[in-house]
Every structure is written in C-alpha cells, then in structure tokens.
Scaffold this motif. Structure first.
Motif, PDB file in Angstrom:
ATOM      1  N   UNK A 523       0.864  -1.182   0.000  1.00  0.00           N
ATOM      2  CA  UNK A 523       0.000   0.000   0.000  1.00  0.00           C
ATOM      3  C   UNK A 523       0.904   1.237   0.000  1.00  0.00           C
ATOM      4  N   UNK A 524       0.720   2.148  -0.942  1.00  0.00           N
ATOM      5  CA  UNK A 524       1.628   3.293  -1.085  1.00  0.00           C
ATOM      6  C   UNK A 524       1.724   4.131   0.194  1.00  0.00           C
ATOM      7  N   UNK A 525       2.928   4.670   0.428  1.00  0.00           N
ATOM      8  CA  UNK A 525       3.165   5.502   1.611  1.00  0.00           C
ATOM      9  C   UNK A 525       2.337   6.782   1.583  1.00  0.00           C
ATOM     10  N   UNK A 526       1.827   7.151   0.405  1.00  0.00           N
ATOM     11  CA  UNK A 526       0.939   8.313   0.294  1.00  0.00           C
ATOM     12  C   UNK A 526      -0.191   8.238   1.315  1.00  0.00           C
ATOM     13  N   UNK A 527      -0.717   7.046   1.529  1.00  0.00           N
ATOM     14  CA  UNK A 527      -1.853   6.879   2.444  1.00  0.00           C
ATOM     15  C   UNK A 527      -1.440   6.980   3.911  1.00  0.00           C
TER      16      UNK A 527
END
Length: 617
Positions: A523-527
């Motif tokens: 899951x991308x670190x953006x979240x």
C-alpha cells in the motif's frame, strides 16, 4: 405526491432494469485532477509544515506508484462500465470484522402516525399486517420490473435501479477473512424468486408463503391470520434456542459458527437457506419504545436473539406498535430505504383500512418453524455471544429531533440550496461546540451512472472554511457573517455538483488503494501521510453525514470515529428531521448537546439572513 406517479411505470415504459443499460459509464478522473482536488481538501486541516509534507507526498505518488496504479484503473475502466465494480462492497465493507449491529447497519423509525396509521399495542398486529402487505407490493413491483426508476429534473435524469434487487431475499454472508453478498432474488424474467416470509420472535423463527396458489400476494387480512397464529405460539410457549444471536458476533467468529452449523447436517443447510433467502424478514421485538427517538435507538439494539443481522432488509415490530426499517449497508444505500419507506407511507395513506372481517374467511397457509440441530459447542457460543451483547449495552447513542421553525420554504427564497444550507450550519454548530473544524464527508449520489452508488463530498470547502474562520472571530459583523454564509452555501452546492459528476476525491483514491491491494503490491506511503487521516481519509471523518431528501423519512448509522458524530437529515417545507449518533464511551461528544447547538444555529442564521438580506435578491 402519490404512489402511481412515483412508483408505477406507464404501460409504454420499458422494463425497469432496461434503463440501467442506457446509463453512462462511471467517470474516471485523471490522477492530476484528483491530486489537485485532494490538496485543496486538506488545506483547512494542516499547518505550513504539514502542507509542505503533503505536497511532497502528492508529487512522489503522482510520479511514482500512483501513476502506475492509475494506469491499472484506466485498463479496468476500458473493460468495465463501472470501474469500481464490486470493490466498494468487497473492500469498503466486507473486510471489516466487527459486528454489523450496531456498527455497520442503517436503520430508520417508520413514522407511521403522520399518515394516520396508529402505533399502539392494540393495533400492532393489524399495523404489521398492513406493512407486510405493502412491503410485498413493493416486492411485486421489483420482481415484475414495473417499478418506476427514481429520477430528477422532471424525469430527465434517471437513476440506476440495480440496488432494488438486493432489497429482498439477500444476505451478507460472513467469511473468515471477508464477507460476501448472496442474492437469491430474481425478477420474473430471470426465474422463480423466493416467496416465503420469515418471522422471528423470542429466539424462534417461522416461515410461510407470502403469495397464494395463483402467485398473488396475500392480503392484509390473510397476513393477519398468519401473524396471529405465530403470536399465539411465541406468547405461550418457551423461548427458542436463539440462533440469530450468533449473527451479532464479530464476523470471523460468526463465520466459524455458521460453518459449524452447516457441518452438523444437511437440514441445517436448508434452514440457513430459508432464513437467508426469504422475501421478507420480520423481527418481533418485545421492547416498547415510547417515541421516535427511543424507536430509533432500538433500531440498532433490541431483541438480538431474534434478529438475523445479515439480512439486507428487516422490518422490526415492537410490542407497542412502533416499527423500524433496517438495512445492511453494503447491499444498498439509504436512498433505496427512503424509496421503500415513502412507498409504505403513501400506501397506508392512499389504500385505507382493510376490511378485517375478511380474515374470518381467509385460507390458512401452511406454517413452518425453522429449527437448527445444535451441539454443545454451538449452545455455548450462543450463551457467550448473548452475554457479550448484553454486557456491551447501548454503546451507540441515537437521537431523533425535529427542527420545526422553518424548512426549505424559508431557504429557497434566499436562493440557498436546502442541503448546502444544512451542511454549513452543521459545521458551524460543531465549531461552536468543540472549538475546532471537523473533517466531514457528505454522501454524493452517483446512481445516475451505470451501477453507480456514492461519492464523497469533503464538505468543508474553501468558502465553508472561510465562513467558519469568520464565524469564530468575535469581532465579525452580522452583515459579514451573513454574506460569508451565503458564499459558503453557494460554494458547497457547486462542489456537490462537481462530486456528482465524478469529480470527487475519495472514490478515486479508494480505487488506487484497491488496485494496489488486488495486485498484491505494498500500500503506497501516500496513504500514511498525516494529513490524509487528519482530513478524514481512511475512515477518519469526524462528521459522517447524509441528506435523505425532502420527505420526513430520516435514517442513521453509527459514527465513523469514536469521537465523531453521524448526522443524517431530511428537509421538508417547514421542518428539518435529524438523526444524530455518537458513541456512548466518547469523552468528547454528546449527540443531544450537539442537536441543541445545531438547532440554535439555525435560529441565529435566520435572524442574520432577515436582518441583512442579499442586495441581489
């Protein structure tokens, strides 16, 4: 407003569900557009340092994994008319492991007194018979595909009817890791749909056929006979095993117990099929709520030993003649519940009192009690869950209140959209009570797209935020506050229109998350960016809100966060009906205090708008 114009298709109209095939595909925004809108939505919640970090996270996401995930969504959109598909229910709901009641179910008080139907102990059985008959009328329209699709703009904009098919004979079935929906309902053209009606009371369950030998739904007097028979059994015989209480466990434990039930015997499998596929599900509850607020509260609680939580829709009948309509949220959205509730109320109003003397000549349909073969392990599980439910108590507070001093007839002459008016007042009330601005979502209807459901409007828009800042300044003049309010309401309406065009933020972000999850990518670190959660992302909206339209029907779900509120409302010409929910164990929130400030804020704004009228009007 009458049944015929709202619900009955004209003879020249197509099959209800044919309209769905003409609906446009769900739009997929560009990644750049969503990132721009997302950044604007977090501005009210971050300081300079946090916003700088968010800009960096957006840039890295957009140029890196986000772009790759968006390409996967584009590929999906090229093959599917609705690129979200089943993701919304699969990953938005079905991965959640906590119990459905009271945390995931939506409910509403029936409010039958307004259409002249008594809500008294003496009339309970007759009232229930009438409700079930009209519920079966709605079922008949749905199965024959003759129910008129919902529309707006004078019928120019048609809405998807697909979710009607999940209102009946449908259950959310538990899984060890993930639930799924099983729909047994079929339209006439698709085949034979289940016609049996399920009645649960005092831990026992009964079924009987809801249509006669000619496939015509039973009349209210015929239903009354069946209900009287069941009532005489449960009133004078011992309580049953209470198997339905197992459905109120955490989803994984319930899945394990459900599997155990099926392992014991084929008879148990058949019993489960009868429960989960019945056309209508009725629960008799021995509580006696004194008003619509208590009725609303009991919509999430009550006799758990008799309510099968997995059912997509349940009609609960209380001992003193009050009723609630309850729905499982992953199966459909609140607009379907309101459509059904309005149909019921109009039916009671227009069809009048049945000739109850017909019950004396009614043909008695066979009645079957559903029983499960249980072992000691399952009996222990029933006792455990029942004890846990009782110890948990009413941990979600539900309130019902009506602001009666004005409604949309006051708002519209001021050129202010009623829904946006309420949304801005709500955020102002929260600011006054908690001295902070809340991350807030409002449901944006997307059913005008193919298999569309909802989008999220992040309701604290730039102009709403500006209004809240002005309102928090003690030196602000009344004229400045009134003007800022008008600007905020107009901006909110503009942003709602954009969201309903598919120009939101959260469904696209959710889709990107799903693309990573399904492709087994990290899951991308953006979240993980702090402002993502601080602005409401990832299930962190402090105010979870929705309008239920312009009738008196209003429903509710539990808040999204422990220290949050669920605020749900409907707006009539001269009143605003409000259900507010909050968690009992929150040290911060109070649903009743919030309601009082909410209503006082409506009063204050009326004075301001009348004292400082818009010069353009």
């Amino acid at each position: 407003m009458d049944r015929a114009s709202l619900y009955f298709m004209d003879q020249n109209d197509k099959n209800t569900y044919d309209f769905d095939e003409t609906l446009p595909a769900l739009p997929l925004p560009t990644l750049r557009e969503t990132m721009e809108r997302y950044y604007l939505s977090v501005l009210p919640f971050g300081n300079a340092e946090e916003l700088a970090q968010t800009r960096k996270a957006i840039q890295e996401f957009e140029l890196g994994i986000g772009g790759q995930l968006h390409e996967k969504l584009k590929d999906r959109a090229a093959k599917m008319k609705n690129w979200l598909g089943t993701w919304w229910e699969d990953y938005g709901y079905h991965l959640l492991r906590f119990p459905l009641l009271p945390y995931q179910i939506m409910s509403m008080a029936a409010q039958l007194e307004m259409v002249g139907s008594p809500e008294t102990p003496e009339y309970m059985l007759k009232g229930l018979a009438r409700l079930v008959h009209h519920t079966m009328e709605f079922w008949d329209l749905t199965r024959k595909a003759t129910i008129k699709p919902l529309s707006s703009g004078g019928g120019k904009i048609k809405y998807s009817s697909a979710l009607y098919k999940r209102f009946y004979s449908t259950s959310r079935v538990p899984g060890i890791e993930q639930d799924h929906i099983e729909k047994h309902f079929l339209t006439t053209s698709e085949g034979r749909t289940p016609t049996h009606i399920l009645v649960s009371a005092k831990g026992r369950q009964f079924v009987f056929n809801g249509v006669n030998d000619n496939d015509i739904i039973l009349t209210a007097p015929e239903l009354l006979v069946q209900l009287q028979r069941i009532r005489s059994i449960v009133d004078y015989e011992p309580e049953g095993d209470g198997v339905p209480v197992l459905t109120h466990d955490d989803r994984t434990s319930w899945a394990n117990n459900r599997n155990r039930i099926m392992e014991i015997s084929d008879a148990n499998k058949e019993a489960l099929r009868l429960v989960e596929s019945s056309a209508v599900s009725i629960c008799w509850d021995d509580h006696e709520p004194k008003d619509y607020e208590e009725t609303s509260q009991m919509g999430l609680y009550g006799d758990y030993h008799s309510r099968w939580a997995d059912r997509s829709s349940t009609l609960t009948s209380f001992k003193n003649g009050r009723f609630t309509f309850t729905g499982e949220h992953s199966c459909y959205d609140g607009t379907v519940s309101v459509s059904y509730a309005t149909f019921i109320q109009l039916s009671l109003l227009e069809c009048g009192e049945p000739d109850w003397s017909e019950a004396e000549q009614a043909k008695i349909a066979p009645l079957q009690e559903i029983t499960f073969q249980l072992d000691d392990e399952l009996r222990d599980q029933i006792r455990r869950v029942r004890k846990e439910v009782e110890q948990r108590g009413m941990d979600v507070t539900v309130t019902f209140t009506v602001f009666t001093e004005y409604g949309k007839d006051f708002m519209k002459p001021h050129k202010l959209h009623p829904d946006s008016f309420v949304q801005v007042i709500m955020q102002w009330a929260y600011l006054q009570m908690h001295n902070e601005i809340a991350p807030i979502y409002e449901t944006a209807l997307m059913r005008h797209y193919y298999n569309g459901r909802t989008e999220t409007l992040r309701s604290c828009t730039a102009a709403v935020h500006q209004f809240l800042c002005i309102a928090s300044n003690a030196t602000t003049s009344g004229s400045s506050l009134a003007q800022a309010f008008r600007t905020a309401v107009t901006d909110h309406r503009r942003m709602m229109d954009e969201a309903r065009k598919g120009h939101g933020v959260d469904r696209h972000l959710f889709g990107l998350w799903c693309a990573a999850y399904e492709n087994k990518l990290d899951i991308p670190s953006f979240f993980d960016d702090p402002l993502y959660a601080k602005s409401g992302g990832g299930g962190n909206f402090v105010l979870s809100t929705s309008t239920l339209g312009f009738t008196a029907n209003v429903g509710y779900v539990a808040p999204m966060t422990m220290d949050g509120y669920g605020v749900f409302y409907s707006i009539t010409s001269n009143a605003i009906f409000i259900n507010t929910t909050a968690y009992r164990d929150s040290a911060k929130t109070s649903a009743r205090k919030f309601n009082e400030i909410f209503k006082e804020s409506f009063r204050r704004m009326r004075v301001l708008l009348e004292e400082f009228p818009d010069s353009k009007l």
